[in-house]
Design an enzyme around this catalytic site. Sequence first.
Site, PDB file in Angstrom:
ATOM      1  N   LYS A 189       0.849  -1.178   0.000  1.00 31.10           N
ATOM      2  CA  LYS A 189       0.000   0.000   0.000  1.00 31.10           C
ATOM      3  C   LYS A 189       0.892   1.237   0.000  1.00 31.10           C
ATOM      4  O   LYS A 189       1.523   1.564   1.002  1.00 31.10           O
ATOM      5  CB  LYS A 189      -0.929   0.057   1.213  1.00 31.10           C
ATOM      6  CG  LYS A 189      -2.023   1.101   0.962  1.00 31.10           C
ATOM      7  CD  LYS A 189      -2.612   1.697   2.196  1.00 31.10           C
ATOM      8  CE  LYS A 189      -1.765   2.750   2.833  1.00 31.10           C
ATOM      9  NZ  LYS A 189      -1.542   3.959   2.026  1.00 31.10           N
ATOM     10  N   GLU A 264      10.438   1.170  10.296  1.00 29.07           N
ATOM     11  CA  GLU A 264      11.474   2.183  10.097  1.00 29.07           C
ATOM     12  C   GLU A 264      10.772   3.508  10.312  1.00 29.07           C
ATOM     13  O   GLU A 264       9.910   3.893   9.521  1.00 29.07           O
ATOM     14  CB  GLU A 264      12.069   2.051   8.686  1.00 29.07           C
ATOM     15  CG  GLU A 264      13.445   2.660   8.581  1.00 29.07           C
ATOM     16  CD  GLU A 264      13.390   4.116   8.205  1.00 29.07           C
ATOM     17  OE1 GLU A 264      13.427   4.960   9.132  1.00 29.07           O
ATOM     18  OE2 GLU A 264      13.305   4.392   7.006  1.00 29.07           O
ATOM     19  N   CYS A 298      13.637  10.875   7.284  1.00 29.08           N
ATOM     20  CA  CYS A 298      13.549  10.292   8.622  1.00 29.08           C
ATOM     21  C   CYS A 298      14.841  10.522   9.387  1.00 29.08           C
ATOM     22  O   CYS A 298      14.850  10.605  10.599  1.00 29.08           O
ATOM     23  CB  CYS A 298      13.241   8.806   8.519  1.00 29.08           C
ATOM     24  SG  CYS A 298      14.298   7.963   7.354  1.00 29.08           S
ATOM     25  N   GLU A 395       9.844  15.683  15.843  1.00 28.56           N
ATOM     26  CA  GLU A 395      10.197  15.565  14.426  1.00 28.56           C
ATOM     27  C   GLU A 395       9.346  16.551  13.626  1.00 28.56           C
ATOM     28  O   GLU A 395       8.122  16.437  13.585  1.00 28.56           O
ATOM     29  CB  GLU A 395       9.937  14.134  13.936  1.00 28.56           C
ATOM     30  CG  GLU A 395      10.367  13.936  12.496  1.00 28.56           C
ATOM     31  CD  GLU A 395      10.224  12.491  12.030  1.00 28.56           C
ATOM     32  OE1 GLU A 395       9.135  11.920  12.195  1.00 28.56           O
ATOM     33  OE2 GLU A 395      11.205  11.951  11.477  1.00 28.56           O
TER      34      GLU A 395
END
Length: 492
Positions: A189, A264, A298, A395
Amino acid sequence: MATVLEKKKVTRPQVRQTQCFIGGKWIPAASGKTFETIHPATEEVIAEVAEGDKEDIDAAVEAAREQFDGGEWSKMDARDRGILMNKLADLIEQEADELAALETLDNGKPIRDARAADIPLVIDTLRYYAGWADKIQGHTIPVRGEYFTYTRREPVGVVGQIIPWNFPALMVAWKWGPALATGCTIVMKPAEQTPLTCLRMARLAQKAGIPDGVINVVPGYGPTAGAALVKHRGVDKIAFTGEGGTAKIIQREALETMKRCTFELGGKSPNIIFADADMEAAVEGAHFGLYFNQGQCCCAGSRLFVEERVHDEFVDRLKEKNRQRKIGDPFDPETEQGPQVDKAQFDKILKYIDIGKQEGAKLVTGGKRHGEEGYFIEPTLFTGVKDEMKIATDEIFGPVMSVLKFKNINEIADRANRTNYGLAAAVWTRDIAKAHKMAAKLRAGTVWVNCYDVFDAGAPFGGFKESGLGRELGEAGLANYTELKTVTVSLS
Ligand code: NAI
Ligand code: MG
């Protein structure tokens, strides 16, 4: 990214695949629903894409299950699987320019990055894992008694793969590479923001001769299509890249069926500049390590720690680099920074910039939208940032750099590690002993020394702490896709 780019005109790519790819067939969503995907530089709709949901996931899992349980893929000679993967890599290489342009259209990333980084890394990753296909081996084990015991590494089965929008095509390669090499079958997906290159790659996989049902793609939203994939009893493993909060929802859901999960996730990676570093290189590395890909990485070096003695000079140089950064039309080969991927990310970043100002950090460059159309944000630089400020702990996933001062090596490792994240870190110094000491102390899955964002298909990547579970890339990346079987044969 010192790449010399030819200044050739980019033609706008055609969008060819917009439907679900299930069992080798292109089909609309069972509900008939579609969703829009946009070009974030202009906000125009570029395609209507099939909005898959539970029914489509069920069909895709069935196709993947059938291929895995009864089809040719997992029984094929391993070397032949590698040959097909290499064919896929070749087809991608032949269409590299078009794929890069499609990535830029859907994601908004500069064409120079898509051409120099994303697509070449896709090809390299697939070739790297193609080479592994026939090298996945078990052991023979000297047990007590008259027995012959050996292990086999078998494919884990049907894998559900859920990926984000920041490196859409590259995440496909990171996920497909080890899954295909080990003989698994796939239901993917892609992110709702960026489904197009994934669908194009599925078409190329079919053209390469990868059997129907091995790769299935269901575009759609996370809480619907994504959640259905996670809950499905026919899925043996979930591989996910994205936000930590989403990962926790997935892990809870997956527990019910004891699915193997790898994650991850995000980070707040420290990039540490010692006073004895090569200043020119460190400034370049700090700038690139945060602003690359519009800050949507990331592993972005989003906590920039600079040793007190060189702090002011370093900030001056960063300021100058930001002033020179070329922001604008991502299809212009000169452009270094494009728009953020969508309005949600754009709004989130602007909110964090406000928070930074309220918290008392000093805004040195940027701080607002660039232009009037598209989701562009000026390269933003905050100094005087303190460890506990939200802009130093959360973040942000945008072009917002936070500079923090430090005094010496005794203090810095602890401060750098004071976070729930642990994806990456970097150290800049000419002192080799200091570099290795820091590399050992930093609680992160990757430590770069005098470089940043250096990736290789052979080098494992993943997070300590809440930045992830398991490793991708390298030999380590294969372990996620195999079950270990022990066979014991009586010799008496
Ligand atoms: P997200 O984690 O919601 O989305 C990633 C993928 O997960 C997408 O394919 C999405 O459709 C799917 N998903 C969402 N909810 C799901 C669910 N309940 N079950 C199954 N699948 C689900 O991330 P999002 O909302 O796109 O971005 C939010 C923030 O996450 C960003 O601002 C950034 O901080 C972080 N992020 C980190 C990434 C990384 O590479 N580590 C990549 C993308 C986002
Ligand atoms: Mg989300």
